[in-house]
Structures are given as C-alpha cells and as structure tokens.
Design a protein around this motif. Structure first.
Motif, short mmCIF file in Angstrom:
data_model
loop_
_atom_site.label_atom_id
_atom_site.label_comp_id
_atom_site.label_asym_id
_atom_site.label_seq_id
_atom_site.Cartn_x
_atom_site.Cartn_y
_atom_site.Cartn_z
N LYS A 214 -14.44 54.01 15.19
CA LYS A 214 -15.86 53.65 15.29
C LYS A 214 -17.07 54.87 15.67
O LYS A 214 -18.24 54.41 15.11
N ARG A 287 -14.45 36.72 11.73
CA ARG A 287 -14.48 37.22 10.21
C ARG A 287 -13.25 38.59 9.96
O ARG A 287 -13.01 38.89 11.00
N ASP A 290 -14.69 45.06 9.00
CA ASP A 290 -15.18 46.01 8.00
C ASP A 290 -15.35 47.46 8.64
O ASP A 290 -16.06 47.60 9.65
N1 GLY Z 1 -14.71 47.33 12.40
C1 GLY Z 1 -15.03 46.35 13.33
C2 GLY Z 1 -15.85 45.21 13.06
O1 GLY Z 1 -15.59 44.85 11.89
O2 GLY Z 1 -16.25 44.71 13.94
#
Ligand code: GLY
Ligand code: AMP
Length: 423
Positions: A214, A287, A290
């Motif tokens: 992140k 979901r 990403d």
């Molecule tokens: N990659 C972390 C998210 O989609 O929240």
C-alpha cells in the motif's frame, strides 16, 4: 449474453479480460471504462455514481448481466437500482455492502459473532473520542467510519497524532460524512494477506490469496496509496492458516450477514493480519481488490460468468473454484508524485510488446485514448502483471515487462514481492 462492467480501473480491466474469455459472452460493455478496456468492450462515458444513466444504458443495451466493480456504487445501492429495473447484477445490494461501507457496522458484527479482529471502540462525537484517547495504548489506529478512498485509516504513533486524527476526521470533516463516526482500534502487527471470496448469500468459496503493497515507496515507506503492486499466492497463507480462517472468519462472516437479514451475494475481500495470536480481520471490502484482482483473476481457471451467475442464483455450492498452480506479480506504474500531486496527459508507448503474450498483462488504470495516442490520466496508470511457475519467476517476468512500457514521469516500486524471499 450481453455483459456490462461498471468501473474504469485496473480491477475492471482484469475483470473484463476474464469476462471476455467466457464463451457465454457475445458482447461486452463498460462504463466508463478506460483505454485498455476499450480494446475489449464498447465503453460509454457514464460515471459510476450516475445511477440513472447507468440503469438507462443497461436497459437500452438489453444487458443480461451487470458487474459492479468499485465500492462507492455498491455501497450507494447501484445493484438495488439495477435489480429494480429488472437487470441481473453481480455484487452485494446496499444492505450487504455496508460490510465495507461502515467500519462501525463491520466491527460490531465481528464482536457480536466472535470473529477475531482488533479491540476497538466506536465514537459519534469528538469529545468522547478525545477523552478515550487519554488512556489508550499507543500506537493506536483511528479510522473514519465510512468510505474515504482508502485514506480514512490513520496509524498514530503518538497521542498528539491520534488527537489530530480525531479532529481531522470528526471536526474538520476531512472525509465528509464518512467521519460522522470514528473507530479507534488497537494497533496490531504481523503480515497482511488479502483473501477474496465468492459468496451466494449462504455459501462462500475462497479464491487464491494475495498480498498488496500500500505504501508509495520502496521498503514500505511514504504515503498510503490505492496499492502499488501485488503478488499471488501469499506463501504465508498456509493450509493451516487457511483452515483456521475458514472455520473462524470466512464462514462465520457469511453466516453472520445472513442472520442479520443482509445475505451477502458477491465478493467479500478479507483483509487479514497474521498476528501472534492468530489471523485477525483488518477490514472487509465488498468487491474485488485493486490491484489484487490483477493477480488473482489471471490465475483462475473457471468461467467467471458461470461463477458469478451461481452467486446470484444461490448455487455456488455446485461450483468448484480452481486456480492454476502458478504465481502472479503485478507492478503498478504510476505518475511521479502519486498519491499527492502528479501530471496527466503523458503519451504512453510500448503496448505492442504485450500482444500475443499469454502470460503477460498490461492492465490499464488511469489511461485515456486521445488524438496523440494513449496518455496517462490518473495517478496509477498501468498494472504490469506477469505469471510464472513460482513467485520468483513471476516477479522477474513482471519487472522485465515494466521495461517494455515508457512514459514521462513513470514511477514504480522496485520491491514488489520482495517479502517472499523470507518465506
Ligand atoms: N488493494 C486494496 C483494496 O482494493 O482496497
Ligand atoms: P484498512 O483500510 O482498514 O485495511 O486499513 C488500511 C491499512 O492500515 C491496512 O492494510 C493495515 O496496513 C493498516 N491497519 C488497519 N488497521 C490496523 C490495525 N488495527 N493495526 C495495524 N495496522 C492496521
């Protein structure tokens, strides 16, 4: 059948690539899409929160299945609106998407059903929150209750930072109404793992694991971003840990949502921390992640449409989810300066290098097609993904492929997947 994908990031490009492989699909649409998705789908310039326009478009095009990618429209109830208009949609309705949309809801759910997570308190006024902090153990984590573009979580290393975090969220309303409540949480340490799953309201089937990076800079330094790269599977998510999570986290979560009258149909993304006291839930998302989707979906053997339809119809127990016995790494190419201030409109070259290569994917995120060619149009521009027989090979392949693409201001982390060296 005719399929509509709602969204326009790297995740939606990865979903589009999977959907396009399905023999069931005759025609693919996407709103708003991006330059990469436009190679596979007919895109229309409709924003994901313009529900009326999305529904009108879906009706006009006689869509048989709509797939909603991002959190905002899910939490806002786009699936409910599509269903009300008679359109089948994949993704949780608003009542279920609250699992991501409200951190106080998800924490209270975990407490009520004994699902392991960090100790916490919820506050709806700043005075009480500030008073609580006086006796809180530092470091402490302060989280805005609602959706905040992934930026509403503040890890505070001093009491002063924590007090500031509460003030910014609750009084300055840095994240708007998402800050009407805050969750103040115990700081945990350990490795993080992302586990995505398909759910049909009662059955849950987990996908292969992944890990995100992140922070913006190498060595996990710098600001938090939407995600600078991922790898899959996580070697730290062992069979033993998986069995524990199935028993104490995954199934209990789906059962809890059903018991609360909010049966969850769609994707539950479990953000886990592997602590000394065992795996604990950091957060739920409603979901695909990403850039987790960019490493998980290319490894999935199933026809994604078949799996999604089984989720909608409550028939997931009949599906056997299968993943290739390989690995994937995704390195995000960003614009220099992301996530703070960055330029747009730089011409991107080198896409042709990905043509006809089965194990390499150039997923578009912030891109736009113009008269000059495809240009950068966001902080995270592309997700360069490669498969390999194992994680090390996938990583070498992905970094090799990052060299095939060029644009002014190209920035990436150089240590995506480095953690696997310690496994
Ligand atoms: N990659 C972390 C998210 O989609 O929240
Ligand atoms: P979240 O959006 O809740 O996943 O939080 C974003 C990131 O903040 C997570 O991926 C973790 O790295 C970190 N984080 C969140 N909650 C905690 C916690 N209780 N202890 C330590 N780190 C945390």
């Amino acid at each position: 059948m005719k399929v509509l994908i709602v969204g326009g990031g790297g995740r939606e490009h990865a979903i589009a690539v999977s959907v396009a492989k399905s023999p069931k699909v005759d025609k693919l649409y996407c709103v708003p899409g991006n330059a990469g998705i436009a190679e596979l789908a007919e895109c229309a310039d409709i924003k994901v929160m313009e529900f009326e326009n999305v529904v009108r478009f879906a009706k006009e095009k006689q869509i048989d299945l709509a797939i909603v990618g991002p959190d905002d429209p899910l939490v806002g109830g786009l699936v409910d609106e599509l269903n009300a208009a008679g359109i089948r949609a994949f993704g949780p309705n608003a009542a279920a998407a609250v699992l991501e949309g409200s951190k106080s809801f998800s924490k209270d759910l975990m407490k009520k059903y004994n699902i392991p997570t960090a100790a916490y308190e919820v506050f709806d006024n700043a005075a009480d929150a500030l008073k609580y902090l006086d006796n809180a153990k530092i470091p402490v984590v302060v989280k805005a209750d609602g959706l905040a573009l992934g930026k509403g979580v503040l890890i505070c290393n001093t009491l002063k930072e924590a007090r500031n975090a509460v003030k910014e969220i609750m009084l300055d309303k840095k994240f708007g109404t998402a800050g009407n409540k805050v969750v103040i949480e115990e700081f945990m340490t350990g490795r993080e793992v992302s586990v995505l799953s398909f759910c049909d309201g009662k059955t849950i089937k987990i996908m292969t694991s992944a890990q995100d990076h992140k922070r913006a800079g190498d060595g996990d330094t710098g600001l938090n971003t939407g995600g600078m790269g991922t790898f899959s599977p996580s070697p730290f998510f062992t069979k033993k840990i998986e069995d524990y999570c199935k028993k104490y986290i995954f199934k209990p979560t789906v059962d809890a949502m059903a018991k609360e009258g909010r049966p969850f149909k769609g994707i539950i993304f479990f953000g886990l921390m592997l602590t000394e006291d065992g795996p604990k839930v950091l957060e739920y998302n409603a979901r695909f992640g990403d850039p987790e989707a960019q490493v998980v979906l290319p490894r999935m053997k199933n026809d994604i449409i078949e799996v999604m339809e089984a989720c909608i119809d409550g028939k997931l127990s009949k599906i056997k989810l299968e993943f290739e016995d390989n690995a994937a790494v995704c390195v995000v190419l960003a614009e220099n300066g992301y996530p703070v201030k960055y330029a747009k409109g730089h011409v991107i070259t080198g896409f042709e290098n990905f043509a006809r290569k089965r194990n390499y994917f150039c997923f578009h995120a912030g891109t736009k097609k113009t008269g000059k060619g495809v240009v950068t149009n966001g902080g995270r521009v592309l997700g360069i993904t490669a498969l390999g027989a194992d994680l090390k090979k996938a990583r070498a392949n992905a970094y090799k492929a990052t060299e095939w693409i060029d644009f002014e201001g190209k920035y990436m982390r150089h240590d995506i997947g480095k953690a696997i060296d310690e496994a």
